[in-house]
Design an enzyme around this catalytic site. Structure first.
Site, PDB file in Angstrom:
ATOM      1  N   ASP A  33     -21.046   1.004 -19.119  1.00 11.74           N
ATOM      2  CA  ASP A  33     -22.465   1.359 -19.033  1.00 11.74           C
ATOM      3  C   ASP A  33     -23.339   0.110 -19.045  1.00 11.74           C
ATOM      4  O   ASP A  33     -23.247  -0.713 -19.945  1.00 11.74           O
ATOM      5  CB  ASP A  33     -22.860   2.276 -20.190  1.00 11.74           C
ATOM      6  CG  ASP A  33     -22.072   3.588 -20.197  1.00 11.74           C
ATOM      7  OD1 ASP A  33     -21.614   4.005 -19.118  1.00 11.74           O
ATOM      8  OD2 ASP A  33     -21.926   4.188 -21.278  1.00 11.74           O
TER       9      ASP A  33
ATOM     10  N   ASP B  83     -17.311  -4.267 -19.158  1.00 16.40           N
ATOM     11  CA  ASP B  83     -17.922  -3.170 -19.888  1.00 16.40           C
ATOM     12  C   ASP B  83     -18.309  -2.134 -18.830  1.00 16.40           C
ATOM     13  O   ASP B  83     -18.347  -2.438 -17.640  1.00 16.40           O
ATOM     14  CB  ASP B  83     -19.147  -3.681 -20.648  1.00 16.40           C
ATOM     15  CG  ASP B  83     -19.904  -2.575 -21.355  1.00 16.40           C
ATOM     16  OD1 ASP B  83     -19.253  -1.741 -22.024  1.00 16.40           O
ATOM     17  OD2 ASP B  83     -21.139  -2.539 -21.238  1.00 16.40           O
TER      18      ASP B  83
END
Length: 182
Positions: free
Chosen positions: A9, A7
């Site tokens: 952020d 992922d």
């Protein structure tokens, strides 16, 4: 050689409640870039799967997003690594698309792009949606405590999800890279 799904952020760069809106807002979490470079140098392919609803909400435009991803790639390359692909969902929850995690659409695209299966690959995230996406695709979920990771861990402790019982919990991406490379 393995594909590792990350992922963005809260895993690679600092999470912001008001969205990362510009290249200046995009700040790497200490140790994350070096961790990515080490994984890449060891022969593993790093791909990023990220929800970016800020596009649909008008917080930033495609040029801003490309600039953020350019900065990410340049930092990893300067550290001696490579990001093989960045895949993003530009939709909001209300759009009910197949590409927004926890749906597996982004992972389906990654599999098609690289002509491979992600089954058994590690997926590192900081939110329940990342972990659910990983498990739905047969990936090994890893929760980092950075970004929203502490809140996610508290959620999992308070409301256990049987599908997520095999989730590994790591301090950050640097700790994951140490674990993975040993």
């Amino acid at each position: 050689m393995a594909i590792i799904v990350l992922d963005r952020d809260g895993v690679i760069n600092e999470h912001r409640d008001d969205h990362v809106k510009s290249v200046d807002d995009w700040v790497a979490i200490p140790g994350s870039i070096d961790a990515m470079a080490r994984l890449s140098q060891a022969g593993h392919q790093l791909v990023i799967a990220t929800n970016q609803c800020g596009l649909a909400l008008g917080h930033f435009d495609l040029d801003d997003l490309e600039a953020m991803h350019g900065k990410l790639r340049a930092l990893v390359e300067d550290a001696g690594g490579t990001v093989f692909g960045i895949f993003y969902c530009p939709h909001t929850v209300d759009d009910r698309c197949r590409c927004r995690k926890p749906e597996t659409g982004l992972l389906d695209v990654i599999e098609a792009e690289f002509d491979t299966s992600l089954h058994g690959s590690y997926f590192v995230g900081d939110r329940i949606s990342d972990l659910q996406c990983a498990v739905s695709k047969g990936c090994k979920p890893v929760l980092v405590r950075t970004g929203c990771g502490e809140q996610t861990l508290a959620q999992l402790i308070e409301n256990p999800d049987e599908r997520l019982t095999h989730t590994r919990v790591m301090r950050d991406l640097a700790e994951f890279s140490e674990f993975f490379l040993q």
